[in-house]
Design a protein around this motif. Structure first.
Motif, PDB file in Angstrom:
ATOM      1  N   ARG A   1       0.839  -1.205   0.000  1.00  0.00           N
ATOM      2  CA  ARG A   1       0.000   0.000   0.000  1.00  0.00           C
ATOM      3  C   ARG A   1       0.878   1.261   0.000  1.00  0.00           C
ATOM      4  O   ARG A   1       0.619   2.215  -0.730  1.00  0.00           O
TER       5      ARG A   1
ATOM      6  N   GLN B   1       1.161   4.090  -3.067  1.00  0.00           N
ATOM      7  CA  GLN B   1       0.868   5.514  -2.841  1.00  0.00           C
ATOM      8  C   GLN B   1       2.038   6.395  -3.250  1.00  0.00           C
ATOM      9  O   GLN B   1       1.853   7.440  -3.891  1.00  0.00           O
TER      10      GLN B   1
ATOM     11  N   ASN C   1      -8.828  -2.238  -6.100  1.00  0.00           N
ATOM     12  CA  ASN C   1      -8.591  -2.990  -4.859  1.00  0.00           C
ATOM     13  C   ASN C   1      -8.905  -4.467  -5.084  1.00  0.00           C
ATOM     14  O   ASN C   1     -10.014  -4.829  -5.440  1.00  0.00           O
TER      15      ASN C   1
ATOM     16  N   PRO D   1      -4.273  -2.704  -3.063  1.00  0.00           N
ATOM     17  CA  PRO D   1      -4.517  -1.698  -4.100  1.00  0.00           C
ATOM     18  C   PRO D   1      -3.606  -1.876  -5.303  1.00  0.00           C
ATOM     19  O   PRO D   1      -2.498  -2.398  -5.206  1.00  0.00           O
TER      20      PRO D   1
END
Length: 423
Positions: free
Chosen positions: A245, A249, A310, A322
């Protein structure tokens, strides 16, 4: 009724019977044709399409098995192994479904052919009976005296002419009847050979179905064992998901920043990288947009192991992973290619451990991202054509070689899967 009038009437009836026999033959041939047409019209899927699907699924199984072998050489249990097994299971299930549909199609064809054969056998019996009647009638008037007497007993010239024509037609009717019997026999033989051929095909498919089911059972047993092993490493898996994750990001922010800078720079200087490809930005954007569902795959072999958005974790329940693109699990050292003509606007290291890199290419208003590369063959500002190599896929410590591929429309992330051509 006069004797010769009776014979005249008999000839007329015989000719009518011959016509009825021809009609029976015609109906039989039409029935064979209609059955053939019905296979093409009624079947929702053709044999050719099912055979094509079988070949595609067998290729998927082969690729997944090769990738599984490479992944298994690093450690006993990994998500990469599970991905490859899941891909094989899906391909096996699709293969079994194609075989089942093909068996249903063959069963329908065999049943319809059985009906055709019964109808042809009845036609053959009727034609033989009609021919026997004709031969019997001919034997009664076979000598020249009877024929001449029949002809010269005519009361008028017109009646004589009609009797000559009837005798000619009667002779031709006998020949036609023989030809009809032969044609029905040949058609019947062909239909029997066809039905026997289809029964042999049916047996081959049944054997394939048994083997495919056995392989599927073995794969699901292996899948359960692997999930059981991985479940015992839940703590480690949770750390990997949290890291994933975080990496997603960070990479998303980096890509968005680079794309934004490129858009602003192009607007500020009114320059277009597309000039390097001898086309305008608008033309390149339109051309790229027209390629939806037709884009080349960035690697020659492999499968989508993680989809856009997801994704449910393959082991842990209620855990989502994700993804801003699609992960394509492939072979070690697989060559990565450009999916469309474009210009390299950035080459950047990927956040996180490892020495992998990402390439961002511009195609007018569209951008493609090739992430998790260990080697890069291009430089910033270079014009690249479709299918031209841009790098080599990175293999992690678990032995997983997976390219992360993304598509952006300006600063909007798109699901790449509908853009890629069907494999």
């Amino acid at each position: 009724m006069k004797p010769y009038a009776f014979r005249f009437q008999f000839l007329t009836n015989t000719l009518v019977g011959s016509f009825l026999g021809f009609r029976s033959l015609l109906l039989g041939i039409c029935l064979v044709f209609s059955v053939t047409v019905s296979w093409a019209q009624q079947s929702p899927v053709s044999r050719e399409q099912l055979e094509k699907e079988k070949k595609e699924n067998l290729q998927r199984i082969k690729e997944a098995q090769r990738i599984l072998s490479e992944t298994s050489s690093r450690r006993e249990s990994s998500i990469g192994q599970l991905n490859a097994i899941n891909e094989q299971i899906q391909a096996r299930e699709s293969l079994i479904q194609s075989i089942s549909q093909e068996l249903e199609l063959l069963a329908t064809q065999i049943n319809e052919l059985g009906g055709v054969i019964v109808a042809l056998e009845e036609d053959l019996v009727n034609l033989k009976e009609e021919y026997a009647h004709m031969v019997y009638a001919t034997s009664k008037t076979s000598n020249s005296y009877n024929r001449l007497t029949f002809l010269f007993s005519a009361e008028t010239f017109n009646q004589l002419f009609r009797r000559i024509k009837y005798m000619q037609q009667y002779s031709q009717a006998r020949k036609n009847q023989v030809n009809q019997i032969q044609k029905v026999r040949e058609t019947l033989i062909n239909q029997r050979e066809t039905i026997e051929s289809k029964r042999l095909e049916q047996q081959v498919l049944l054997d394939q179905q048994v083997i495919a089911n056995q392989d599927l059972i073995a794969l699901k047993t292996k899948q359960r064992a692997l999930i059981r092993d991985l479940s015992q490493k839940e703590k480690q898996l949770r750390k990997e998901v949290a890291k994933r994750r975080n990496d997603v990001q960070r990479l998303e922010r980096l890509i968005a920043k680079l794309i934004k800078e490129e858009i602003e720079e192009s607007a500020k200087n009114k320059t277009e990288n597309a000039v390097a490809l001898n086309t305008s930005k608008e033309e390149l954007s339109t051309s790229f947009a027209s390629k939806k569902s037709k884009l080349l795959w960035p690697v020659n072999s492999g499968f989508i192991s993680q989809r856009f958005g997801n994704n449910p974790h393959p082991v842990m329940k209620n855990i989502l992973v994700p993804n801003d693109g699609v992960d394509i699990q492939t072979n070690q050292n697989a060559q990565v290619k450009a999916v469309f003509d474009g210009v390299v606007i950035a080459i950047t290291p990927i956040p996180g451990p490892g020495n992998s890199k990402a390439i961002i290419m511009q195609h007018g208003e569209y951008f493609t991202v090739y992430s998790r590369l260990k080697d890069v063959n291009v430089r910033k500002g270079q014009a690249v054509r479709a299918e031209e190599p841009v790098g080599m896929v990175y293999t992690d410590s678990d032995g997983i070689s997976a390219l992360q591929f993304q598509i952006w429309h300006n600063q909007q992330k798109l699901n790449p899967e509908p853009w890629l051509q069907r494999r």
